[in-house]
Design an enzyme around this catalytic site. Structure first.
Site, short mmCIF file in Angstrom:
data_model
loop_
_atom_site.label_atom_id
_atom_site.label_comp_id
_atom_site.label_asym_id
_atom_site.label_seq_id
_atom_site.Cartn_x
_atom_site.Cartn_y
_atom_site.Cartn_z
NE ARG A 6 -4.36 -1.36 1.24
CZ ARG A 6 -5.47 -1.55 1.92
NH1 ARG A 6 -5.44 -1.62 3.22
NH2 ARG A 6 -6.62 -1.63 1.30
CD GLN A 19 -2.93 6.17 -3.15
OE1 GLN A 19 -3.44 6.95 -3.94
NE2 GLN A 19 -2.57 6.52 -1.94
CG ASP A 26 -5.28 -0.78 -2.42
OD1 ASP A 26 -5.76 -1.90 -2.20
OD2 ASP A 26 -5.03 0.05 -1.53
CB SER A 34 -8.44 0.42 -1.66
OG SER A 34 -7.55 0.48 -0.58
CE1 TYR A 87 -4.00 -3.12 6.09
CE2 TYR A 87 -1.61 -3.26 5.98
CZ TYR A 87 -2.85 -3.29 5.36
OH TYR A 87 -2.93 -3.47 4.01
P1 NAD Z 1 -8.89 -3.07 7.12
O1 NAD Z 1 -9.93 -3.55 6.16
O2 NAD Z 1 -7.76 -3.95 7.44
O3 NAD Z 1 -9.63 -2.66 8.48
C1 NAD Z 1 -10.73 -1.78 8.48
C2 NAD Z 1 -10.62 -0.84 9.66
O4 NAD Z 1 -10.92 -1.52 10.87
C3 NAD Z 1 -9.24 -0.21 9.82
O5 NAD Z 1 -9.36 1.19 9.72
C4 NAD Z 1 -8.84 -0.66 11.23
O6 NAD Z 1 -8.08 0.32 11.91
C5 NAD Z 1 -10.17 -0.89 11.88
N1 NAD Z 1 -10.15 -1.72 13.10
C6 NAD Z 1 -9.40 -2.82 13.35
N2 NAD Z 1 -9.68 -3.29 14.59
C7 NAD Z 1 -10.63 -2.47 15.13
C8 NAD Z 1 -11.32 -2.44 16.36
N3 NAD Z 1 -11.10 -3.35 17.29
N4 NAD Z 1 -12.22 -1.45 16.56
C9 NAD Z 1 -12.46 -0.53 15.62
N5 NAD Z 1 -11.84 -0.50 14.42
C10 NAD Z 1 -10.93 -1.46 14.18
O7 NAD Z 1 -8.29 -1.68 6.67
P2 NAD Z 1 -8.27 -0.98 5.26
O8 NAD Z 1 -9.56 -0.31 5.05
O9 NAD Z 1 -7.84 -1.95 4.24
O10 NAD Z 1 -7.16 0.15 5.46
C11 NAD Z 1 -6.13 0.07 6.41
C12 NAD Z 1 -5.25 1.29 6.33
O11 NAD Z 1 -4.49 1.32 5.13
C13 NAD Z 1 -5.96 2.60 6.36
O12 NAD Z 1 -5.15 3.51 7.07
C14 NAD Z 1 -5.99 3.04 4.97
O13 NAD Z 1 -6.16 4.43 4.82
C15 NAD Z 1 -4.64 2.59 4.55
N6 NAD Z 1 -4.53 2.49 3.12
C16 NAD Z 1 -3.44 3.04 2.51
C17 NAD Z 1 -3.33 2.97 1.13
C18 NAD Z 1 -2.15 3.58 0.42
O14 NAD Z 1 -1.43 4.35 1.01
N7 NAD Z 1 -1.94 3.21 -0.82
C19 NAD Z 1 -4.30 2.35 0.39
C20 NAD Z 1 -5.40 1.79 1.05
C21 NAD Z 1 -5.49 1.86 2.43
#
Ligand code: NAD
Length: 376
Positions: free
Chosen positions: A122, A127, A130, A133, A226
């Site tokens: 990521r 992006q 991804d 996402s 994460y």
């Molecule tokens: P994910 O699907 O792994 O998890 C979804 C959300 O659940 C996350 O925000 C996580 O913090 C939250 N979570 C986990 N345990 C929890 C709990 N006990 N209570 C409440 N919330 C909880 O995550 P995702 O949507 O795939 O994204 C993870 C991170 O990666 C985010 O910061 C996102 O912005 C980032 N991201 C970065 C890029 C990039 O830079 N290219 C691309 C996509 C996502």
């Protein structure tokens, strides 16, 4: 020799997406590749065969599996399908490496090069590739539509001749990609939205979408953007603060997950029992075990008047757009390796190196190797 890029009609019963859309098939053909697809591959996503140009068609999956140099897939291939591929073939798709040991072993044993879209790093440059996402955003959107249709209330405030109707209260738990899209969608529908995530970085993102951030005093910053898993004491503190907000909500959409682990349990039976009858929980972590104790994947159940929905593979519900986005992710991933219709993978490129699951008879992804007992 131009590379042959294949795509199948997905064989998993609930899978309606297709890995190649007409737009991307066309682009690949223009890059000099030969595109070979199974007839009807795009039909369930509403891409009829007639919409594809410059594609060769095969009756059934076998000729595609036998001829593909690169096979683009949505769901993991079955062991039987893997057995039909050429040893030199490259497979690209979702691989669910921690859930599909037999398939990973089959890819390894056949010496195939497999790239898992879940493992694409990521980083900013990746992006556009991804797929986690792109598909998560769809799931977040759809989850809110399910909540709205299950609820016997309006989402927006209405001022009518019959008086004023109060807006619904929506709570989104987990403000990652799916959660943020859920918040935005619920706001567009006029609900009053609150959201919670263990990562404090989400606070500003939640607020920027016009929602209120629920403060519990627990932070769970992990590595690589994460979340980490919480301790028992932290979980209790989080639970206490959240339960009050859950009880106040008309609809709760849960999206919390920790990569490679079962979904964290955030909504207990007791918390559901504090909710008002007619309230709804839509748990999009259902496939990973659910964020709600009562969730059952692929079922809608009612507990003391509260409806609990455990949808699976939500992206497939919007198969047209989901396929468009996924096929573009695949294309952006593959394009740097396509030179005048031939396949040349630069293994110094971290995107290829990190997303490689198997290659040359070895499991290249360390966490998967460990999960399978350390075998290479
Ligand atoms: P994910 O699907 O792994 O998890 C979804 C959300 O659940 C996350 O925000 C996580 O913090 C939250 N979570 C986990 N345990 C929890 C709990 N006990 N209570 C409440 N919330 C909880 O995550 P995702 O949507 O795939 O994204 C993870 C991170 O990666 C985010 O910061 C996102 O912005 C980032 N991201 C970065 C890029 C990039 O830079 N290219 C691309 C996509 C996502």
């Amino acid at each position: 020799m131009p590379v042959t890029i294949g795509a199948l009609k997905e064989s998993a019963p609930q899978e309606t997406r297709v890995s190649l859309t007409p737009e991307i098939a066309d682009k690949l053909a223009k890059e000099g590749a030969q595109v070979l697809m199974e007839r009807g591959a795009g039909e369930r996503a509403r891409f009829p065969d007639s919409a594809y140009k410059n594609v060769a068609w095969a009756e059934g999956p076998d000729p595609v599996l036998a001829a593909a140099d690169v096979l683009l897939a949505v769901q993991p291939l079955t062991v039987a399908q893997i057995a039909q591929l050429k040893p030199s073939a490259v497979v690209i798709g979702f691989m669910q490496p921690h859930a599909r040991a037999a398939e990973v072993r089959a890819l390894k044993q056949r010496g195939l090069t497999a790239f898992a879209m879940e493992l694409v790093p990521r980083i900013s440059r990746a992006q556009s590739m991804d797929a986690l996402s792109s598909q998560a955003a769809i799931a977040g959107y759809k989850a809110v539509l399910i909540a709205a249709s299950q609820l016997q209330k309006f989402f927006p405030m209405l001022t009518t001749a019959a008086g004023t109707i109060r807006p619904s209260q929506v709570l989104v738990i987990g403000a990652g990609v799916a959660g943020l899209q859920a918040i935005a969608t619920a706001r567009r529908l006029g609900a009053v939205v609150e959201a919670y995530d263990v990562r404090s970085a989400t606070r500003e993102q939640v607020k920027s979408l016009g929602a209120r951030f629920v403060e519990t005093g627990v932070s769970a910053e992990g590595t690589g953007g994460y979340a980490r898993e919480l301790t028992a004491a932290e979980k209790a503190q989080q639970q206490e603060a959240l339960d009050a907000r859950i009880a106040a909500a008309d609809a709760v959409v849960t999206t919390a997950s920790v990569p490679g682990r079962p979904a964290p349990k955030i909504i207990s039976r007791a918390a559901v029992e504090r909710m008002r009858p007619g309230s709804v929980v839509v748990d999009i972590a259902a496939e990973q075990g659910g964020n709600c104790e009562l969730t059952r994947a692929n079922e809608v159940l009612e507990h003391q008047g509260v409806r609990i929905v455990g949808p699976v593979n939500l992206a497939a519900d919007l198969a047209y757009n989901a396929s468009e986005m996924y096929a573009r992710n695949l294309y952006n991933f593959l394009k740097p390796a396509l030179a005048r219709g031939e396949l040349v993978i630069d293994w110094n490129d971290e995107v290829f190196a990190q997303s490689c699951l198997t290659r040359g008879g070895e499991i290249r992804h360390e966490a998967t190797r460990k999960a399978l007992g350390g075998e290479t």
